[in-house]
Design a protein around this motif. Sequence first.
Motif: not given
Length: 250
Positions: A171, A197-198, A167-169, A159, A181, A155-157
């Motif tokens: 999948s 970025y996590t 923020g958004a992700s 925030s 996103g 998943v790239t998130k």
Amino acid sequence: MKNTSPLLSLIATALLIPSLTASDAPILIDLGSGAGKAEGNYNLINGDGLTGRDAIKKILTSYPLVDEKGSPAGTLVVKSDDLVNWGEAESDACWTGSKPAALAGIPASATDDGFYIRCRHGITPTMSFAFSGLPAFQEYSVVFYSARGALGIGVTKLSVVLGKGNGASISSSFENSSEVGTFTAQSTSKGYLTLDYTVPLRGKSSLGALNFISLTPISGTSSVAVPSSISDPSVGALLSLGDATVILKK
């Protein structure tokens, strides 16, 4: 406001106008290899093919930004910690297939390649994108895209950690042809906005990507704080304005 001469009022107006210009053009960020830089006014953020600590040292720098029209648009500093395992996607890991409809008009050179970021040993590292020099309280529509042609299972998130927004992700980055996103973010009173970025863990490890980011100003108003005084050495005058906030209407 204190009484001032017409000359000083004219000087103050001339000095203020440039700082009150809020652009409606998006800021476009191309992440990945320098060999794949998109043509036009895209801001390339890359590690010159380096990996590990060498890449981290290279990318920990300040990048002057331009908007889509080529006008100055603030500064970006990319930050990470020593736990980050990341690098530019190698050519066989880039996703050259179809892209989401939301990216229509964005060249493949801006979306095919990107950065990967890997979580290992149960630790989720973070890479931060710290923007400064933005209009105060400016709202942006943020769009980001992640894709890999191999092993992009994470998943790239993104925030918001400084400013406002949730923020958004995305999948999954693997052969991503349908997902972007999107979220709304707002800069601070001093024009700062930081996005983290996590790649959240799946088990004890995970691998994601980040290829492209855009920040499009949302029409409406932005607020720019006016300094309490303006000094013009050419006339040796100090014009006191008091504390004020100017609202820009687009």
